[in-house]
Design a protein around this motif. Structure first.
Motif, PDB file in Angstrom:
ATOM      1  N   ARG A  10       0.687  -3.932 -13.822  1.00 26.29           N
ATOM      2  CA  ARG A  10       1.728  -3.233 -13.077  1.00 26.29           C
ATOM      3  C   ARG A  10       2.505  -2.314 -14.003  1.00 26.29           C
ATOM      4  O   ARG A  10       2.945  -2.712 -15.081  1.00 26.29           O
ATOM      5  CB  ARG A  10       2.660  -4.254 -12.430  1.00 26.29           C
ATOM      6  N   ARG A  66       4.871   1.835 -13.766  1.00 23.40           N
ATOM      7  CA  ARG A  66       5.573   2.728 -12.846  1.00 23.40           C
ATOM      8  C   ARG A  66       4.604   3.498 -11.944  1.00 23.40           C
ATOM      9  O   ARG A  66       4.873   3.712 -10.767  1.00 23.40           O
ATOM     10  CB  ARG A  66       6.426   3.718 -13.636  1.00 23.40           C
ATOM     11  N   ASP A 109       3.423   1.206  -9.246  1.00 25.90           N
ATOM     12  CA  ASP A 109       4.502   0.971  -8.289  1.00 25.90           C
ATOM     13  C   ASP A 109       4.644   2.137  -7.320  1.00 25.90           C
ATOM     14  O   ASP A 109       4.834   1.948  -6.115  1.00 25.90           O
ATOM     15  CB  ASP A 109       5.828   0.752  -9.028  1.00 25.90           C
ATOM     16  N   LEU A 124       4.764  -5.443  -4.872  1.00 25.65           N
ATOM     17  CA  LEU A 124       5.990  -4.781  -5.320  1.00 25.65           C
ATOM     18  C   LEU A 124       7.144  -5.754  -5.529  1.00 25.65           C
ATOM     19  O   LEU A 124       8.202  -5.369  -6.045  1.00 25.65           O
ATOM     20  CB  LEU A 124       6.419  -3.715  -4.298  1.00 25.65           C
ATOM     21  N   PRO A 165      11.250  -2.167  -1.948  1.00 26.92           N
ATOM     22  CA  PRO A 165      11.819  -1.335  -3.010  1.00 26.92           C
ATOM     23  C   PRO A 165      13.146  -0.695  -2.563  1.00 26.92           C
ATOM     24  O   PRO A 165      13.369  -0.474  -1.375  1.00 26.92           O
ATOM     25  CB  PRO A 165      10.746  -0.261  -3.226  1.00 26.92           C
TER      26      PRO A 165
END
Length: 353
Positions: free
Chosen positions: A2, A4, A7, A57, A61
């Motif tokens: 994982r 950025r 994501d 996630l 988010p």
């Protein structure tokens, strides 16, 4: 792993899945019965995919991207356009799943997307069958009008005749072609329906069924002539005779689906006439507006090119193919035909003096 970038990717998948589920729920609200249930089940499946990305996630988010342009466009069209058109767009969308190259997407999700494509394809196919007869006549009529009249006015114009004669030729081509297309479509569809009706089982011999000898009769030959095996035909014949003696006449299957695909003769003829005329008027518009010479030809080229692109793209969308490729193919065919007649007009041109 994982990071950025992942994501951002997963968040995009999340909002796209939500948007697609909303499209299916919106379509389901406008349907009933089996179609409604299937669309709601598709929305539930998109919800499972949404839950997968939420899990990766770690929850909702704080900031989410906008849904992709393709998904937003699909949602916008779902509230404004016909059911078949939107399903055709959804079919294309399901065929371009990003999960095949996404390592975080499980194999079951990738398989889901492929199955969804076939489900949407099946739903869209039912609608395509309902509109295919009239739609076929409309699209072919519009394209024939565009191409034939564009080729006609270019060929006549290249021969060096006056602007008035080009305009007169275009109007005459419009009327003659529209009438011919309408009449031809009527005869074609009516003949096809009559051919289908002639293949349906007849009740001509029903009155004599109770009097047939159940052991020695030719009724079995009727079923063999329709394609049954000998033993199956004999069994069917005996059952029909026994039913007839009890007062029950045989039910006869009709070609309802086939007739629906063919469409109505008058509907096909009128739509063919109207769409041929609407297509054929486009190449004539520059001359109707008072333009002449090279300017009129260039304006006609642009107008016809846009119209061919739109009709080709529409057929591509509704058939589940690439709208861009279908549109470009339509333009190439139309301009190719016009180029041939233009060259012939130059070859056999006349002097304007």
């Amino acid at each position: 792993m994982r990071d950025r970038a992942s994501d951002r990717r997963w968040a995009q998948y999340l909002v796209d899945e939500r948007a697609e589920a909303a499209v299916y729920r919106g379509l389901a609200a406008r349907r009933e019965g089996e179609e409604r249930d299937i669309l709601l089940r598709l929305a539930e499946a998109e919800g499972r995919h949404e839950a997968h990305w939420l899990g990766l996630l770690g929850g909702e988010p704080r900031r989410l991207p906008s849904a992709s342009l393709r998904t937003r466009l699909l949602g916008w069209m779902a509230s404004r356009f016909g059911f078949v058109f939107v399903l055709a767009l959804a079919q294309n969308a399901e065929a371009r799943s990003p999960y095949d190259s996404e390592p975080a997407a499980p194999a079951s999700m990738r398989a889901d997307e492929k199955v969804h494509h076939e489900v949407v394809r099946g739903l869209a196919a039912q609608g395509r069958r309902r509109l295919s007869g009239t739609f076929r006549a409309a699209v072919f009529g519009a394209n024939d009008g565009l191409v034939s009249n564009f080729a006609l006015v270019l060929g006549i114009g290249a021969a060096g005749v006056s602007t008035h004669l080009v305009l007169l030729s275009g109007i005459a081509g419009l009327l003659a072609g529209a009438l011919s297309m309408g009449a031809g479509e009527f005869v074609s569809v009516r003949s096809q329906r009559e051919l289908l009706e002639s293949t349906e089982p007849s009740g001509f011999a029903d009155d004599g069924l109770p009097d047939l000898d159940i052991e020695a009769n030719e009724l079995a030959l009727v079923y063999r002539a329709r394609g049954m095996a000998e033993d199956e035909a004999l069994g069917r014949a005996r059952a029909v005779i026994e039913d007839a003696r009890r007062g029950r006449m045989p039910s006869r299957a009709r070609h309802g689906d086939a007739h629906e695909v063919v469409g109505g003769a008058w509907r096909a003829a009128l739509s063919s006439f109207a769409f041929f005329a609407s297509g054929a008027i486009i190449p004539v518009l520059p001359w109707l507006l008072g333009l002449s010479g090279l300017v009129a030809v260039l304006v006609a080229l642009v107008l016809v090119g846009v119209a061919l692109m739109l009709t080709g793209a529409t057929v591509g969308l509704l058939s589940g193919a690439s709208p861009l490729k279908r549109g470009l193919r339509q333009v190439a065919i139309g301009f190719g035909a016009a180029a041939v007649t233009y060259l012939l007009g130059l070859l056999f041109g006349v002097s304007t003096a």
